[in-house]
Design a protein around this motif. Structure first.
Motif, PDB file in Angstrom:
ATOM      1  N   THR A  87       0.950  -1.382   0.151  1.00  0.00           N
ATOM      2  CA  THR A  87      -0.131   0.399   0.399  1.00  0.00           C
ATOM      3  C   THR A  87       0.917   1.653  -0.349  1.00  0.00           C
ATOM      4  N   ARG A  88       0.134   2.169  -0.435  1.00  0.00           N
ATOM      5  CA  ARG A  88       1.351   3.598  -0.515  1.00  0.00           C
ATOM      6  C   ARG A  88       0.973   4.280   0.255  1.00  0.00           C
ATOM      7  N   MET A  89       0.833   5.566   0.774  1.00  0.00           N
ATOM      8  CA  MET A  89       0.288   6.532   2.085  1.00  0.00           C
ATOM      9  C   MET A  89      -0.495   7.870   1.282  1.00  0.00           C
ATOM     10  N   GLY A 142      -2.083  14.458 -12.853  1.00  0.00           N
ATOM     11  CA  GLY A 142      -2.556  13.979 -12.739  1.00  0.00           C
ATOM     12  C   GLY A 142      -2.977  14.206 -11.588  1.00  0.00           C
ATOM     13  N   LEU A 143      -4.604  13.239 -11.778  1.00  0.00           N
ATOM     14  CA  LEU A 143      -5.763  13.864 -10.789  1.00  0.00           C
ATOM     15  C   LEU A 143      -6.184  12.550  -9.521  1.00  0.00           C
ATOM     16  N   GLY A 144      -4.971  12.296  -9.449  1.00  0.00           N
ATOM     17  CA  GLY A 144      -4.805  11.338  -8.364  1.00  0.00           C
ATOM     18  C   GLY A 144      -5.426  11.973  -7.082  1.00  0.00           C
ATOM     19  N   GLU A 145      -5.149  10.842  -5.725  1.00  0.00           N
ATOM     20  CA  GLU A 145      -4.773  12.356  -4.323  1.00  0.00           C
ATOM     21  C   GLU A 145      -4.768  13.057  -4.040  1.00  0.00           C
ATOM     22  N   LEU A 146      -4.066  13.483  -5.334  1.00  0.00           N
ATOM     23  CA  LEU A 146      -3.042  14.972  -4.573  1.00  0.00           C
ATOM     24  C   LEU A 146      -3.313  16.225  -5.823  1.00  0.00           C
ATOM     25  N   GLY A 147      -3.389  15.294  -6.810  1.00  0.00           N
ATOM     26  CA  GLY A 147      -4.200  16.329  -8.288  1.00  0.00           C
ATOM     27  C   GLY A 147      -5.241  17.160  -7.978  1.00  0.00           C
ATOM     28  N   ARG A 166      -4.825   9.112 -16.517  1.00  0.00           N
ATOM     29  CA  ARG A 166      -5.190   7.946 -17.419  1.00  0.00           C
ATOM     30  C   ARG A 166      -6.775   7.458 -17.640  1.00  0.00           C
ATOM     31  N   SER A 167      -6.898   7.712 -16.474  1.00  0.00           N
ATOM     32  CA  SER A 167      -8.268   6.906 -16.866  1.00  0.00           C
ATOM     33  C   SER A 167     -10.078   7.797 -16.638  1.00  0.00           C
ATOM     34  N   PRO A 168     -11.082   8.155 -17.038  1.00  0.00           N
ATOM     35  CA  PRO A 168     -11.490   9.364 -17.855  1.00  0.00           C
ATOM     36  C   PRO A 168     -12.206   9.104 -15.801  1.00  0.00           C
ATOM     37  N   LYS A 169     -12.015  10.598 -16.151  1.00  0.00           N
ATOM     38  CA  LYS A 169     -12.194  11.852 -14.157  1.00  0.00           C
ATOM     39  C   LYS A 169     -13.106  12.500 -14.535  1.00  0.00           C
ATOM     40  N   THR A 170     -13.757  13.047 -13.394  1.00  0.00           N
ATOM     41  CA  THR A 170     -14.775  14.192 -13.123  1.00  0.00           C
ATOM     42  C   THR A 170     -14.320  14.585 -11.977  1.00  0.00           C
ATOM     43  N   ASN A 223       6.522  21.460 -10.647  1.00  0.00           N
ATOM     44  CA  ASN A 223       6.818  19.961 -10.790  1.00  0.00           C
ATOM     45  C   ASN A 223       6.866  19.372  -9.256  1.00  0.00           C
ATOM     46  N   PRO A 224       5.690  19.432  -7.845  1.00  0.00           N
ATOM     47  CA  PRO A 224       5.984  18.278  -7.377  1.00  0.00           C
ATOM     48  C   PRO A 224       6.206  16.881  -7.078  1.00  0.00           C
ATOM     49  N   GLY A 225       5.390  16.707  -8.791  1.00  0.00           N
ATOM     50  CA  GLY A 225       5.222  15.189  -8.997  1.00  0.00           C
ATOM     51  C   GLY A 225       6.812  14.234  -8.514  1.00  0.00           C
ATOM     52  N   LEU A 249      11.114  24.103  -9.325  1.00  0.00           N
ATOM     53  CA  LEU A 249      11.048  22.190  -9.820  1.00  0.00           C
ATOM     54  C   LEU A 249      11.063  21.358  -7.776  1.00  0.00           C
ATOM     55  N   ASP A 250      10.813  21.059  -7.449  1.00  0.00           N
ATOM     56  CA  ASP A 250      10.585  19.635  -6.194  1.00  0.00           C
ATOM     57  C   ASP A 250      11.195  19.016  -6.620  1.00  0.00           C
ATOM     58  N   VAL A 251      11.255  18.823  -7.466  1.00  0.00           N
ATOM     59  CA  VAL A 251      11.605  17.022  -7.564  1.00  0.00           C
ATOM     60  C   VAL A 251      12.774  16.588  -8.999  1.00  0.00           C
ATOM     61  N   ALA A 276       7.793  19.499  -1.324  1.00  0.00           N
ATOM     62  CA  ALA A 276       6.222  20.233  -1.697  1.00  0.00           C
ATOM     63  C   ALA A 276       5.718  20.280  -0.233  1.00  0.00           C
ATOM     64  N   SER A 277       5.633  18.703   0.098  1.00  0.00           N
ATOM     65  CA  SER A 277       5.303  18.342   1.467  1.00  0.00           C
ATOM     66  C   SER A 277       5.304  17.034   1.319  1.00  0.00           C
ATOM     67  N   GLU A 278       5.171  17.066   2.847  1.00  0.00           N
ATOM     68  CA  GLU A 278       5.074  15.291   2.992  1.00  0.00           C
ATOM     69  C   GLU A 278       4.538  14.559   5.123  1.00  0.00           C
ATOM     70  N   GLY A 310       2.489   0.566 -11.926  1.00  0.00           N
ATOM     71  CA  GLY A 310       3.607   0.800 -11.156  1.00  0.00           C
ATOM     72  C   GLY A 310       3.511   2.158 -10.361  1.00  0.00           C
ATOM     73  N   TYR A 311       1.837   2.479 -10.096  1.00  0.00           N
ATOM     74  CA  TYR A 311       1.351   3.334  -8.368  1.00  0.00           C
ATOM     75  C   TYR A 311       0.213   2.626  -8.270  1.00  0.00           C
TER      76      TYR A 311
HETATM   77  P1  NDP Z   1      -2.100   8.703  -7.015  1.00  0.00           P
HETATM   78  O1  NDP Z   1      -1.911   7.965  -7.330  1.00  0.00           O
HETATM   79  O2  NDP Z   1      -3.317   9.213  -6.924  1.00  0.00           O
HETATM   80  O3  NDP Z   1      -2.409   9.999  -8.263  1.00  0.00           O
HETATM   81  C1  NDP Z   1      -2.210  10.168  -9.349  1.00  0.00           C
HETATM   82  C2  NDP Z   1      -2.616  10.166 -11.338  1.00  0.00           C
HETATM   83  O4  NDP Z   1      -1.831  10.132 -11.946  1.00  0.00           O
HETATM   84  C3  NDP Z   1      -3.732   9.483 -11.145  1.00  0.00           C
HETATM   85  O5  NDP Z   1      -5.223  10.276 -11.967  1.00  0.00           O
HETATM   86  C4  NDP Z   1      -3.470   8.744 -12.451  1.00  0.00           C
HETATM   87  O6  NDP Z   1      -4.241   8.071 -13.604  1.00  0.00           O
HETATM   88  C5  NDP Z   1      -2.422   9.570 -12.901  1.00  0.00           C
HETATM   89  N1  NDP Z   1      -1.724   8.919 -14.004  1.00  0.00           N
HETATM   90  C6  NDP Z   1      -0.458   7.500 -13.726  1.00  0.00           C
HETATM   91  N2  NDP Z   1       0.099   6.831 -14.849  1.00  0.00           N
HETATM   92  C7  NDP Z   1      -0.720   8.414 -15.878  1.00  0.00           C
HETATM   93  C8  NDP Z   1      -0.087   8.141 -17.175  1.00  0.00           C
HETATM   94  N3  NDP Z   1       0.033   7.161 -17.449  1.00  0.00           N
HETATM   95  N4  NDP Z   1      -1.472   8.744 -18.144  1.00  0.00           N
HETATM   96  C9  NDP Z   1      -2.120  10.171 -17.791  1.00  0.00           C
HETATM   97  N5  NDP Z   1      -2.225   9.927 -15.876  1.00  0.00           N
HETATM   98  C10 NDP Z   1      -1.643   9.045 -15.402  1.00  0.00           C
HETATM   99  O7  NDP Z   1      -1.201   9.548  -6.820  1.00  0.00           O
HETATM  100  P2  NDP Z   1      -0.932  11.569  -5.525  1.00  0.00           P
HETATM  101  O8  NDP Z   1      -1.318  12.172  -6.176  1.00  0.00           O
HETATM  102  O9  NDP Z   1      -1.906  10.373  -4.540  1.00  0.00           O
HETATM  103  O10 NDP Z   1       0.604  11.829  -6.041  1.00  0.00           O
HETATM  104  C11 NDP Z   1       1.761  11.250  -7.177  1.00  0.00           C
HETATM  105  C12 NDP Z   1       2.594  11.894  -6.975  1.00  0.00           C
HETATM  106  O11 NDP Z   1       2.760  13.070  -6.625  1.00  0.00           O
HETATM  107  C13 NDP Z   1       3.237  10.891  -6.733  1.00  0.00           C
HETATM  108  O12 NDP Z   1       3.149   9.432  -6.737  1.00  0.00           O
HETATM  109  C14 NDP Z   1       4.953  11.224  -5.987  1.00  0.00           C
HETATM  110  O13 NDP Z   1       5.247  11.076  -6.812  1.00  0.00           O
HETATM  111  C15 NDP Z   1       4.742  12.852  -5.838  1.00  0.00           C
HETATM  112  N6  NDP Z   1       4.598  13.520  -4.688  1.00  0.00           N
HETATM  113  C16 NDP Z   1       5.284  14.106  -4.187  1.00  0.00           C
HETATM  114  C17 NDP Z   1       5.793  14.698  -3.046  1.00  0.00           C
HETATM  115  C18 NDP Z   1       6.763  16.053  -2.868  1.00  0.00           C
HETATM  116  O14 NDP Z   1       7.172  16.184  -1.932  1.00  0.00           O
HETATM  117  N7  NDP Z   1       7.104  16.503  -3.841  1.00  0.00           N
HETATM  118  C19 NDP Z   1       4.985  14.317  -1.860  1.00  0.00           C
HETATM  119  C20 NDP Z   1       4.087  13.137  -2.229  1.00  0.00           C
HETATM  120  C21 NDP Z   1       3.815  12.524  -2.832  1.00  0.00           C
HETATM  121  P3  NDP Z   1      -6.067   7.694 -12.463  1.00  0.00           P
HETATM  122  O15 NDP Z   1      -6.711   8.388 -11.862  1.00  0.00           O
HETATM  123  O16 NDP Z   1      -6.900   7.676 -14.153  1.00  0.00           O
HETATM  124  O17 NDP Z   1      -5.106   7.160 -12.259  1.00  0.00           O
END
Ligand code: NDP
Length: 311
Positions: A87-89, A142-147, A166-170, A223-225, A249-251, A276-278, A310-311
């Motif tokens: 699991t991830r955080m 990136g529209l995951g937990e953080l985006g 990667r997948s469709p989102k609202t 870029n904090p990704g 650039l943070d990373v 950027a965050s911890e 990979g994520y």
């Molecule tokens: P999530 O896994 O919740 O979200 C990742 C997002 O990226 C999802 O929306 C996912 O799409 C999208 N994605 C992944 N692969 C692709 C692809 N090939 N094409 C298009 N979209 C893609 O991650 P978090 O939001 O939690 O975190 C994002 C990143 O932030 C972490 O992986 C880490 O690298 C970075 N981070 C940096 C920190 C810092 O201090 N600088 C601190 C914490 C995190 P889908 O929704 O469709 O799955």
């Protein structure tokens, strides 16, 4: 029965997690033994940071799950010795910190704050009003937990926000694009581009010369990704040419960023040292304890990593 939990991260992390994690495990009703050392064959769970000494999971013969305390998992997903769920955080403290970093740096670029921080020449009085946020186009890749939370926060400030996943989102207030076809539109929209993608084989060098070319003249990047999302040589060339106005650039591919790297001295680059965050130990501990409770109760784990993606 007592579950043995190995805390495998740098010693300073143990200092901050020891008490809150013990409290959270107690509150979750778990009978536990939490330590930084065990005989490997006695360990049920590993609370893990990929920079810990544990890299070979083979001796951990009764291991049930590895609970990563980082959001990014690129340093562990490919580990062939790991045979149990990972699991991830996802932590409210981590998310709030990222929202503050992203909002701050986007507003800096949007408002052109640098001009005033550097200082005008005495007597200069150029009244260049910045546009309203509604007239500034921001893209979050990136529209995951953080985006997603960063995108909605920026939309809440009035920015014209697009997002890409990667997948469709609202996401409320955000024009969402996805997949290869959606990337072009997302980049074309990006007067300010925020990268919150994970580092996977599919995202490495996503921001290459062609992607940069698609962005509007003078666009800014935050870029904090992860470092490998960007082709560094292509970015430096686009900054030199003025096509990209600034990059925060943070990373980086190599951290700490080597002293001789051009990013340090480039006038249009801001380097922040992966701050950027911890994860915040009190809130992150509750997530870790909840996952131990879930696994022990036979319930699905939260924030399970898809190791194929990979994520
Ligand atoms: P999530 O896994 O919740 O979200 C990742 C997002 O990226 C999802 O929306 C996912 O799409 C999208 N994605 C992944 N692969 C692709 C692809 N090939 N094409 C298009 N979209 C893609 O991650 P978090 O939001 O939690 O975190 C994002 C990143 O932030 C972490 O992986 C880490 O690298 C970075 N981070 C940096 C920190 C810092 O201090 N600088 C601190 C914490 C995190 P889908 O929704 O469709 O799955």
């Amino acid at each position: 029965m007592t579950v043995n939990i190995l805390f495998a991260a740098l010693p300073q992390r143990w200092d901050s997690y020891r008490e809150p994690l013990s409290t959270a495990l107690r509150e979750a009703g778990i009978d536990f033994d939490l330590r930084t050392e065990f005989a490997p064959a006695e360990v049920d769970y590993i609370v893990y940071a990929p920079n810990s000494a544990v890299q070979d999971f083979t001796p951990y013969t009764r291991l049930k799950a590895v609970l990563n305390i980082w959001a990014g998992v690129e340093k562990i997903t490919g580990n062939p010795t790991l045979k149990v769920p990972l699991t991830r955080m996802v932590d409210e403290g981590l998310t709030r910190g990222m929202v503050e970093y992203v909002t701050g740096h986007v507003l800096r670029h949007h408002l052109g704050m640098d001009k005033h921080i550097r200082g005008l020449a005495p007597g200069d009085w150029p009244q260049d009003f910045p546009p309203l946020a509604q007239d500034r186009r921001v893209t979050v890749l990136g529209l995951g937990e953080l985006g997603a939370v960063c995108a909605t926060t920026l939309a809440g400030l009035g920015f014209d926000v697009a997002g890409w996943s990667r997948s469709p989102k609202t996401v409320e207030g955000v024009s969402c694009h996805h997949g290869d076809a959606g990337l072009k539109a997302a980049l074309t929209h990006a007067e300010i581009l925020v990268l919150l993608l994970p580092d996977t084989p599919a995202t490495q060098n996503l921001i290459d010369a062609e992607a940069l070319e698609r962005m509007p003249m003078g666009a800014m990047i935050v870029n904090p990704g992860r470092g490998p999302l960007i082709d560094d040589e292509a970015l430096l060339a686009a900054l030199d040419a003025g096509h990209i106005g600034h990059a925060t650039l943070d990373v980086f591919r190599v951290e700490p960023l080597p002293a001789e790297h051009r990013y340090w001295t480039h006038p249009h680059v801001t380097v922040t040292p992966h701050i950027a965050s911890e994860t915040r130990a009190p809130s992150a501990s509750r997530v870790l304890a909840e996952n131990v409770r879930r696994f022990e109760a036979g319930e699905p784990l939260l924030h399970l990593v898809d190791r194929t993606a990979g994520y």
